[in-house]
Design an enzyme around this catalytic site. Sequence first.
Site, mmCIF file in Angstrom:
data_model
loop_
_atom_site.group_PDB
_atom_site.id
_atom_site.type_symbol
_atom_site.label_atom_id
_atom_site.label_comp_id
_atom_site.label_asym_id
_atom_site.label_seq_id
_atom_site.Cartn_x
_atom_site.Cartn_y
_atom_site.Cartn_z
ATOM 1 N N CYS A 52 9.574 78.887 35.623
ATOM 2 C CA CYS A 52 9.744 79.977 34.659
ATOM 3 C C CYS A 52 10.944 80.857 34.993
ATOM 4 O O CYS A 52 11.320 81.737 34.216
ATOM 5 C CB CYS A 52 8.476 80.824 34.563
ATOM 6 S SG CYS A 52 7.910 81.527 36.112
ATOM 7 N N HIS A 56 2.199 76.105 40.751
ATOM 8 C CA HIS A 56 1.282 77.245 40.680
ATOM 9 C C HIS A 56 -0.127 76.952 41.188
ATOM 10 O O HIS A 56 -0.626 77.617 42.099
ATOM 11 C CB HIS A 56 1.207 77.764 39.241
ATOM 12 C CG HIS A 56 2.527 78.187 38.691
ATOM 13 N ND1 HIS A 56 3.207 79.290 39.153
ATOM 14 C CD2 HIS A 56 3.318 77.641 37.729
ATOM 15 C CE1 HIS A 56 4.347 79.419 38.500
ATOM 16 N NE2 HIS A 56 4.442 78.427 37.634
#
Length: 278
Positions: free
Chosen positions: A42, A10
Amino acid sequence: MKYAIVGTSHAGYEAAQTILEAQPDAEINLYEAGSTASFLSCGIQSYLEGESESLDDLHYANETSYKEQGINIMVNTEVVSFDGDAKTVTVKTPEGERTDDYDKLILSPGAIPTPLPVDGVDAENVFYLRGRDWAQKVHDRMKDAKKVVVVGGGYIGIEAAEAYALAGIDTTVIDFQDRILPTYLDEEFTDILTKNAESHGLTFHGGEGVQSFETKDGKVSAVVTDKNTYEADTVIVSIGIKPNTKWLEGLVDMDQKGFIEVNEKHETSVKDVYAAGD
Protein backbone atom coordinates in the site's frame (compact mmCIF):
# COMPACT_ATOMS: atom_id res chain seq x y z
CA MET A 1 4.91 -25.35 20.14
CA LYS A 2 6.24 -25.16 16.59
CA TYR A 3 4.52 -22.89 14.10
CA ALA A 4 4.92 -22.67 10.34
CA ILE A 5 3.70 -19.44 8.75
CA VAL A 6 3.47 -19.17 4.97
CA GLY A 7 3.73 -15.56 3.79
CA THR A 8 5.22 -12.50 5.49
CA SER A 9 2.79 -9.78 4.49
CA HIS A 10 0.05 -8.37 6.72
CA ALA A 11 -1.57 -11.56 8.02
CA GLY A 12 1.67 -13.52 8.26
CA TYR A 13 3.38 -10.66 10.06
CA GLU A 14 0.49 -10.22 12.52
CA ALA A 15 0.35 -13.96 13.15
CA ALA A 16 4.02 -14.04 14.09
CA GLN A 17 3.72 -11.02 16.40
CA THR A 18 0.59 -12.38 18.07
CA ILE A 19 2.17 -15.78 18.68
CA LEU A 20 5.30 -14.24 20.20
CA GLU A 21 3.23 -12.06 22.51
CA ALA A 22 1.22 -15.05 23.76
CA GLN A 23 4.01 -17.63 23.62
CA PRO A 24 7.45 -15.98 23.82
CA ASP A 25 9.18 -19.37 23.68
CA ALA A 26 7.34 -20.56 20.56
CA GLU A 27 9.39 -21.82 17.61
CA ILE A 28 8.34 -20.01 14.44
CA ASN A 29 9.36 -20.85 10.90
CA LEU A 30 8.36 -17.98 8.62
CA TYR A 31 8.46 -18.67 4.88
CA GLU A 32 8.71 -16.01 2.16
CA ALA A 33 8.81 -16.93 -1.54
CA GLY A 34 10.26 -13.54 -2.50
CA SER A 35 13.70 -12.12 -1.84
CA THR A 36 12.55 -9.67 0.85
CA ALA A 37 10.10 -9.95 3.72
CA SER A 38 6.94 -8.04 4.62
CA PHE A 39 6.73 -5.62 1.72
CA LEU A 40 4.16 -2.86 2.26
CA SER A 41 2.28 -2.83 -1.06
CA CYS A 42 0.00 0.00 0.00
CA GLY A 43 3.05 2.28 0.04
CA ILE A 44 3.91 1.79 -3.63
CA GLN A 45 2.38 5.11 -4.66
CA SER A 46 4.74 6.99 -2.33
CA TYR A 47 7.67 5.41 -4.17
CA LEU A 48 6.24 6.14 -7.62
CA GLU A 49 5.73 9.78 -6.64
CA GLY A 50 9.16 10.16 -5.05
CA GLU A 51 8.05 10.51 -1.45
CA SER A 52 9.85 7.29 -0.55
CA GLU A 53 13.38 7.16 -1.90
CA SER A 54 13.66 3.38 -1.99
CA LEU A 55 11.46 0.30 -1.91
CA ASP A 56 13.51 -0.71 1.12
CA ASP A 57 11.61 2.01 2.98
CA LEU A 58 8.36 0.12 2.34
CA HIS A 59 8.88 -2.83 4.66
CA TYR A 60 7.37 -3.00 8.14
CA ALA A 61 9.74 -5.85 9.01
CA ASN A 62 12.83 -7.41 7.46
CA GLU A 63 15.12 -10.40 7.90
CA THR A 64 17.13 -8.66 10.60
CA SER A 65 14.13 -7.55 12.67
CA TYR A 66 12.58 -11.02 12.48
CA LYS A 67 15.81 -12.74 13.50
CA GLU A 68 16.22 -10.32 16.41
CA GLN A 69 12.86 -11.60 17.69
CA GLY A 70 14.03 -15.20 17.43
CA ILE A 71 11.93 -15.97 14.34
CA ASN A 72 13.44 -18.33 11.77
CA ILE A 73 12.76 -16.24 8.66
CA MET A 74 13.47 -17.86 5.29
CA VAL A 75 13.34 -15.78 2.09
CA ASN A 76 13.48 -17.23 -1.44
CA THR A 77 11.70 -20.17 0.13
CA GLU A 78 8.39 -21.27 -1.36
CA VAL A 79 6.01 -23.64 0.39
CA VAL A 80 4.51 -25.71 -2.43
CA SER A 81 2.42 -28.22 -0.47
CA PHE A 82 1.68 -29.62 2.97
CA ASP A 83 0.62 -32.91 4.55
CA GLY A 84 -1.98 -32.37 7.25
CA ASP A 85 -1.65 -35.92 8.58
CA ALA A 86 2.12 -35.95 8.84
CA LYS A 87 2.14 -32.23 9.76
CA THR A 88 4.85 -31.31 7.31
CA VAL A 89 5.28 -28.65 4.64
CA THR A 90 7.10 -29.20 1.36
CA VAL A 91 9.53 -26.34 0.81
CA LYS A 92 11.20 -25.34 -2.45
CA THR A 93 14.45 -23.34 -2.39
CA PRO A 94 17.17 -22.58 -4.96
CA GLU A 95 19.04 -25.58 -3.52
CA GLY A 96 16.12 -28.00 -3.98
CA GLU A 97 13.13 -29.33 -2.02
CA ARG A 98 12.80 -30.46 1.56
CA THR A 99 10.14 -31.08 4.19
CA ASP A 100 9.80 -29.27 7.52
CA ASP A 101 7.52 -30.31 10.36
CA TYR A 102 5.06 -28.16 12.34
CA ASP A 103 2.48 -28.32 15.13
CA LYS A 104 0.35 -25.48 13.75
CA LEU A 105 0.35 -24.19 10.18
CA ILE A 106 -0.82 -20.71 9.20
CA LEU A 107 -1.43 -19.99 5.52
CA SER A 108 -1.16 -16.40 4.37
CA PRO A 109 -0.41 -16.76 0.63
CA GLY A 110 -2.02 -13.45 -0.31
CA ALA A 111 -3.28 -12.62 -3.77
CA ILE A 112 -2.00 -12.18 -7.31
CA PRO A 113 -3.12 -9.76 -10.04
CA THR A 114 -6.11 -10.86 -12.07
CA PRO A 115 -4.78 -11.49 -15.58
CA LEU A 116 -6.33 -9.75 -18.58
CA PRO A 117 -7.13 -12.48 -21.14
CA VAL A 118 -6.51 -10.55 -24.36
CA ASP A 119 -4.02 -10.74 -27.21
CA GLY A 120 -0.84 -8.75 -26.67
CA VAL A 121 -0.94 -8.81 -22.89
CA ASP A 122 2.51 -10.43 -22.83
CA ALA A 123 4.08 -7.63 -24.87
CA GLU A 124 6.99 -5.60 -23.55
CA ASN A 125 6.02 -2.60 -21.39
CA VAL A 126 2.76 -4.16 -20.17
CA PHE A 127 2.81 -4.22 -16.38
CA TYR A 128 0.75 -5.21 -13.38
CA LEU A 129 1.12 -3.45 -10.03
CA ARG A 130 1.35 -5.88 -7.15
CA GLY A 131 4.30 -6.45 -4.85
CA ARG A 132 7.87 -5.23 -4.86
CA ASP A 133 9.07 -6.58 -8.22
CA TRP A 134 6.21 -5.06 -10.23
CA ALA A 135 6.52 -1.80 -8.29
CA GLN A 136 10.15 -1.48 -9.36
CA LYS A 137 9.32 -2.18 -13.00
CA VAL A 138 6.49 0.37 -13.05
CA HIS A 139 8.76 2.92 -11.38
CA ASP A 140 11.66 2.36 -13.76
CA ARG A 141 9.39 2.70 -16.79
CA MET A 142 8.39 6.24 -15.81
CA LYS A 143 11.64 7.74 -17.14
CA ASP A 144 10.92 6.58 -20.72
CA ALA A 145 7.12 6.42 -20.98
CA LYS A 146 5.37 8.99 -23.14
CA LYS A 147 1.82 7.66 -23.35
CA VAL A 148 0.47 5.34 -20.67
CA VAL A 149 -2.88 3.60 -20.54
CA VAL A 150 -4.06 2.23 -17.20
CA VAL A 151 -6.66 -0.51 -17.49
CA GLY A 152 -8.77 -0.34 -14.36
CA GLY A 153 -10.20 2.61 -12.46
CA GLY A 154 -10.05 1.21 -8.92
CA TYR A 155 -7.73 2.37 -6.16
CA ILE A 156 -4.55 0.76 -7.49
CA GLY A 157 -5.15 1.84 -11.07
CA ILE A 158 -5.88 5.43 -10.07
CA GLU A 159 -2.80 5.57 -7.82
CA ALA A 160 -0.57 4.42 -10.67
CA ALA A 161 -2.26 6.80 -13.12
CA GLU A 162 -1.88 9.71 -10.70
CA ALA A 163 1.84 9.06 -10.29
CA TYR A 164 2.42 8.97 -14.05
CA ALA A 165 0.29 12.08 -14.64
CA LEU A 166 2.14 14.00 -11.93
CA ALA A 167 5.37 13.06 -13.71
CA GLY A 168 4.07 14.87 -16.80
CA ILE A 169 3.27 11.72 -18.76
CA ASP A 170 0.18 11.59 -21.01
CA THR A 171 -2.09 9.27 -19.00
CA THR A 172 -5.41 7.60 -19.86
CA VAL A 173 -7.52 5.38 -17.61
CA ILE A 174 -9.96 2.90 -19.15
CA ASP A 175 -12.62 0.95 -17.28
CA PHE A 176 -15.73 -1.02 -18.24
CA GLN A 177 -17.51 0.85 -15.43
CA ASP A 178 -18.74 4.34 -16.28
CA ARG A 179 -16.97 6.01 -13.33
CA ILE A 180 -13.67 5.83 -11.50
CA LEU A 181 -13.74 4.25 -8.03
CA PRO A 182 -17.41 3.21 -8.45
CA THR A 183 -17.19 0.61 -5.69
CA TYR A 184 -16.12 3.17 -3.12
CA LEU A 185 -17.58 6.58 -3.99
CA ASP A 186 -20.90 7.99 -5.19
CA GLU A 187 -21.22 9.84 -8.48
CA GLU A 188 -21.28 13.26 -6.83
CA PHE A 189 -17.72 12.60 -5.63
CA THR A 190 -16.36 10.82 -8.69
CA ASP A 191 -17.55 13.59 -11.04
CA ILE A 192 -15.43 16.06 -9.08
CA LEU A 193 -12.45 13.70 -9.01
CA THR A 194 -12.64 13.05 -12.75
CA LYS A 195 -12.76 16.76 -13.56
CA ASN A 196 -9.83 17.42 -11.23
CA ALA A 197 -7.85 14.57 -12.78
CA GLU A 198 -8.36 16.01 -16.25
CA SER A 199 -6.88 19.32 -15.09
CA HIS A 200 -3.73 17.39 -14.20
CA GLY A 201 -3.42 15.54 -17.50
CA LEU A 202 -5.24 12.35 -16.56
CA THR A 203 -8.12 11.38 -18.87
CA PHE A 204 -10.79 8.81 -18.01
CA HIS A 205 -12.83 6.75 -20.49
CA GLY A 206 -15.55 4.66 -18.91
CA GLY A 207 -17.95 2.07 -20.27
CA GLU A 208 -15.29 0.48 -22.48
CA GLY A 209 -14.02 -3.07 -22.51
CA VAL A 210 -10.46 -3.86 -23.57
CA GLN A 211 -10.34 -6.29 -26.49
CA SER A 212 -6.64 -6.47 -27.31
CA PHE A 213 -3.24 -4.79 -27.19
CA GLU A 214 -1.58 -3.89 -30.46
CA THR A 215 2.17 -4.44 -30.62
CA LYS A 216 5.12 -3.32 -32.71
CA ASP A 217 8.49 -5.06 -32.57
CA GLY A 218 7.32 -6.94 -29.49
CA LYS A 219 6.38 -3.79 -27.58
CA VAL A 220 2.87 -2.56 -26.80
CA SER A 221 1.76 0.22 -29.15
CA ALA A 222 -1.98 0.63 -28.56
CA VAL A 223 -4.94 -0.49 -26.48
CA VAL A 224 -8.02 -1.54 -28.45
CA THR A 225 -11.42 -1.37 -26.73
CA ASP A 226 -14.90 -2.09 -28.03
CA LYS A 227 -15.24 1.63 -28.80
CA ASN A 228 -11.82 3.17 -29.44
CA THR A 229 -8.12 2.61 -30.00
CA TYR A 230 -5.65 4.39 -27.71
CA GLU A 231 -2.01 4.85 -28.61
CA ALA A 232 0.25 3.68 -25.79
CA ASP A 233 3.89 2.87 -25.21
CA THR A 234 3.14 1.70 -21.67
CA VAL A 235 0.18 -0.19 -20.19
CA ILE A 236 -0.58 -0.91 -16.55
CA VAL A 237 -3.23 -3.56 -15.94
CA SER A 238 -5.11 -3.17 -12.68
CA ILE A 239 -8.39 -5.05 -12.86
CA GLY A 240 -8.32 -6.59 -9.41
CA ILE A 241 -6.73 -9.51 -7.62
CA LYS A 242 -7.49 -13.17 -7.05
CA PRO A 243 -6.45 -15.58 -4.30
CA ASN A 244 -2.97 -17.08 -4.64
CA THR A 245 -4.33 -20.49 -3.73
CA LYS A 246 -4.10 -22.69 -6.82
CA TRP A 247 -1.32 -24.65 -5.11
CA LEU A 248 -3.75 -25.52 -2.32
CA GLU A 249 -6.28 -27.28 -4.56
CA GLY A 250 -7.10 -30.66 -3.07
CA LEU A 251 -5.41 -29.80 0.22
CA VAL A 252 -8.05 -27.60 1.87
CA ASP A 253 -11.68 -26.80 1.10
CA MET A 254 -12.08 -23.75 -1.14
CA ASP A 255 -14.93 -22.15 -3.05
CA GLN A 256 -15.07 -21.86 -6.84
CA LYS A 257 -13.17 -18.57 -6.76
CA GLY A 258 -10.28 -20.00 -4.79
CA PHE A 259 -11.14 -18.51 -1.41
CA ILE A 260 -10.18 -20.79 1.48
CA GLU A 261 -13.09 -21.86 3.65
CA VAL A 262 -12.47 -21.30 7.38
CA ASN A 263 -14.45 -21.47 10.62
CA GLU A 264 -14.83 -18.75 13.26
CA LYS A 265 -11.26 -19.45 14.41
CA HIS A 266 -9.88 -19.18 10.85
CA GLU A 267 -9.18 -22.90 10.89
CA THR A 268 -9.42 -24.59 7.52
CA SER A 269 -10.95 -27.98 6.76
CA VAL A 270 -7.66 -29.51 7.93
CA LYS A 271 -7.02 -29.69 11.67
CA ASP A 272 -4.34 -27.29 12.96
CA VAL A 273 -4.12 -25.51 9.60
CA TYR A 274 -5.33 -21.91 9.58
CA ALA A 275 -5.68 -19.27 6.87
CA ALA A 276 -5.90 -15.50 6.71
CA GLY A 277 -5.03 -12.61 4.41
CA ASP A 278 -6.33 -11.02 1.20
